[in-house]
Scaffold this motif. Structure first.
Motif, mmCIF file in Angstrom:
data_model
loop_
_atom_site.group_PDB
_atom_site.id
_atom_site.type_symbol
_atom_site.label_atom_id
_atom_site.label_comp_id
_atom_site.label_asym_id
_atom_site.label_seq_id
_atom_site.Cartn_x
_atom_site.Cartn_y
_atom_site.Cartn_z
ATOM 1 N N CYS A 38 4.974 -5.998 3.983
ATOM 2 C CA CYS A 38 3.931 -7.001 4.419
ATOM 3 C C CYS A 38 3.048 -6.677 2.982
ATOM 4 C CB CYS A 38 3.016 -5.570 5.337
ATOM 5 S SG CYS A 38 2.556 -4.105 4.663
ATOM 6 N N GLY A 40 1.673 -4.604 1.164
ATOM 7 C CA GLY A 40 0.828 -3.611 0.738
ATOM 8 C C GLY A 40 -0.369 -3.409 1.850
ATOM 9 N N THR A 43 1.131 -2.529 7.166
ATOM 10 C CA THR A 43 1.723 -2.792 8.613
ATOM 11 C C THR A 43 3.152 -2.801 8.696
ATOM 12 O OG1 THR A 43 1.706 -5.061 8.058
ATOM 13 C CG2 THR A 43 -0.320 -4.238 8.987
ATOM 14 N N LYS A 45 5.585 -0.359 7.119
ATOM 15 C CA LYS A 45 5.971 1.084 7.143
ATOM 16 C C LYS A 45 7.314 0.972 6.003
ATOM 17 C CE LYS A 45 6.049 2.500 11.140
ATOM 18 N NZ LYS A 45 5.920 3.462 12.346
ATOM 19 N N CYS A 47 7.480 1.126 2.990
ATOM 20 C CA CYS A 47 7.233 1.695 1.710
ATOM 21 C C CYS A 47 7.182 3.377 1.807
ATOM 22 C CB CYS A 47 5.982 1.134 1.177
ATOM 23 S SG CYS A 47 4.431 1.655 1.945
ATOM 24 N N LEU A 78 2.716 6.630 3.081
ATOM 25 C CA LEU A 78 2.837 5.237 2.887
ATOM 26 C C LEU A 78 2.590 4.915 1.326
ATOM 27 C CD1 LEU A 78 1.561 3.217 5.961
ATOM 28 C CD2 LEU A 78 4.015 3.869 5.250
#
Ligand code: FES
Length: 618
Positions: A38, A40, A43, A45, A47, A78
């Motif tokens: 996304c 950063g 939304t 997940k 990362c 996150l």
């Protein structure tokens, strides 16, 4: 602002991170490939990281919503939201890494008689003397005319700069590479004439080193697109550029750097010099094309989503910073629209869409899926936002098609058999695995037509108010990750497949056809090459045709780029495909919503297919 040392495991890379810099930005700055589907926004997940030691900032409201109390308690965060509050060590799980995705470079090999834009000429020049003081460049152009009747009027300035010393080194014998009426490269005689074909994708970059005199591919290689660090989908990257034009420069630079790495690596494999590459062809979707050329991308994200230019372009490689022969051009074939680039035209070229008999759908599945309906001379194209689910994004245990990803799965009465990439222990599930899992759950009667789980299966459980089906159980297989398919994962896949199926249906209906009239479906691209077509039919991603109507063609866009590189006739054909293509905007179709809801069901069309088969079989 305080600086803290962040140690990323298991990659073993450390770096200084400001107290207000996210772990994701820090990792990307250090060149560590952390997934960020996304871009950063918090939304996707993808990362997720786990704190091993040290302190991080308090969880943000986004994290509190995205992660369960159990996950937060276990140290999961996150990376795009968390910042360091002290020196710390964090662990990047395999599914959060974006670096080692399997990249598909092969495609159907099409051979054409070589007829490249750049041609090589062997010249033997007379050395100057006191009685013959003609300038070196003039001497060379005159010899081209005398020996080959070639009216060549220009010499690239970089070629000109090195001409005098080089031609003396070679004792007045050389190989001249000419494009139209311009000398673009000079080399000793004899020298190989090579070309570089590139398919610049949102996720991966595939490159091919081609011998222009034979048309033969000498080396092929794939890399991850480094722009992934700035967001895995096109819109995230465009948004970053809109926020800061400086980001646009960074996005351009990192791709150029990767293209140079690609060219060098291919040449080293073929034992060739990068100066022997006298032309390059790059195909890609419109956003990748514009970002590489430094064109404005803002209007691509705004209604009516127009491209800056659709024209065929020839740009000096040195102007773009691409290190091949000093005067060489990079050829960018024409693009179709703001959402359908030259890669789709290249795919249509490589699959001989012209000569296809009967009504055919051509599909290139990705986060943005391009679909063409070809009926003789007529091509109607559309594109749909199919999202990242097919690349493992927005799926609880989803990951790229990298080592340890479940890529095939079968459910029998009591067992679940699966195959992982490289036969490694399972760490997550990639797009083809998710497709298999949902198809198998449906066929086993564990999910119903609407996509909802049926109650009462021993592997169904509820975690954090979410129904999920246990595919791999940590307790069952000691030491392995727990991998589940959640109700939300099924919804994600339903949305993705409905977008594509709606595109196919509306293309057919708008042109006055039904899916029963389809003769063939050609599927290109990395995801399309690895999927089990019968699973795709079962979940309703693909129309219910007999399986022999489907053709998986691998990286056809890369093959199309090679054809354009090797053959001027194919280059004209690619231009003709773009001219003949009519674009259809899905969102403006009044039937779009209704069709989207209808095609979001799992298995609905499969049932219709079974019925048809039964009728056909009497
Ligand atoms: Fe962090 Fe998407 S949630 S990059």
């Amino acid at each position: 602002m305080k600086l803290h040392t962040v140690d990323f495991e298991p990659v073993g890379q450390k770096g200084q991170c400001q107290e207000d810099e996210s772990l994701l930005d820090c990792a990307h700055r250090l060149g560590i490939g952390v997934s960020s589907v996304c871009g950063g926004r918090g939304t996707c997940k993808t990362c997720r990281v786990k704190v091993i030691s040290g302190a991080l900032s308090e969880p943000t409201s986004i994290e509190l919503e995205a992660l369960s109390a159990q996950e937060l308690g276990g140290g999961w965060r996150l990376a795009c939201q968390a910042t360091p509050a002290s020196d710390c060590r964090v662990m990047l799980p395999a599914e959060s890494m974006s670096t080692s995705q399997r990249i598909h470079v092969e495609g159907l090999e099409v051979t054409v008689p070589p007829e490249p834009a750049v041609k090589a000429y062997h010249l033997q020049l007379n050395a100057p003397s006191l009685s013959d003081q003609q300038a070196d460049a003039d001497r060379l152009l005159e010899a081209l005319y005398e020996q080959y009747q070639l009216h060549c009027r220009k010499i690239d300035i970089n070629v000109l700069r090195s001409l005098s010393p080089q031609i003396r080194d070679w004792n007045w014998e050389c190989q001249v590479s000419v494009c139209d009426d311009e000398v673009v490269a000079l080399g000793p005689w004899p020298n190989r004439q090579l070309g570089l074909a590139v398919d610049l994708g949102t996720t991966t970059i595939a490159g091919y080193l081609v011998d222009l005199s034979s048309g033969q591919t000498l080396a092929a290689e794939g890399f991850m697109n480094p722009q992934i660090s700035y967001g895995e989908d096109i819109i995230s990257r465009i948004n970053r550029v809109i926020k800061s034009p400086q980001e646009g420069i960074r996005l351009q630079e990192c791709v150029v750097e990767k293209l140079n790495e690609l060219a060098a690596s291919l040449c080293s494999e073929a034992n060739a010099s990068i100066d022997s590459i006298v032309e390059a062809v790059v195909v890609g979707n419109t956003a990748m094309h514009h970002l590489l050329l430094g064109l404005s991308v803002k209007q691509l994200a705004l209604i009516p989503f127009t491209a800056s230019t659709g024209l065929t372009l020839d740009i000096k490689a040195c102007e773009l910073g691409i290190n091949i022969a000093s005067g060489a051009y990079v050829h960018f074939p024409a693009i179709i629209t703001g959402f359908v680039g030259s890669d789709h035209a290249a795919m249509l070229l490589a699959t001989d869409s012209y000569q296809t008999e009967g009504l055919t759908v051509f599909l290139d599945i990705g986060t943005n899926t391009e679909i063409s309906l070809v009926n003789g001379d007529e091509i109607t194209t559309t594109s749909c936002a199919s999202g990242p689910a097919f690349e493992g994004g927005h799926i609880k245990h989803g990951m790229h098609a990298a080592r340890g990803a479940i890529e095939r799965l079968r459910i029998t009465k009591d067992t679940i058999d699966y195959q992982t990439i490289d036969d490694a222990p399972p760490v997550g599930i990639c797009g083809s695995g998710v497709l298999d899992a949902i198809s198998q759950l449906y066929l086993a009667g564990i999910i119903e037509n609407s996509g909802r789980f049926m109650p009462d299966h021993p592997r169904i459980r509820i975690t954090d108010n979410q129904t999920e089906f246990l595919l791999v159980d940590q307790e069952e297989e000691d030491g392995q990750s727990t991998i589940v398919i959640t109700q939300k994962d099924i919804r994600e896949l339903q949305l993705a497949k409905a977008a594509i199926r709606t595109g196919i249906q509306l293309l057919l209906e708008t042109n006055g056809f039904t899916e029963e009239q389809l003769g063939q479906v050609v599927i290109a691209g990395s995801f399309g090459s690895y999927i089990d077509v019968s699973s795709a039919v079962t979940v309703g991603l693909l129309p219910p045709l007999p399986l022999n109507c489907f053709r998986q063609v691998g990286n056809a866009a890369g093959m199309g780029a090679k054809l354009v590189l090797v053959s001027l006739s194919k280059c004209d054909e690619a231009r003709d495909i773009v001219t003949r293509t009519r674009y259809m905007e899905l969102a403006s179709n009044p039937d779009f919503k209704k069709m989207f809801i209808e095609t979001s069901h799992v298995g609905k069309y499969w049932l219709r297919h079974n019925k048809r088969e039964m009728l056909e079989n009497g």
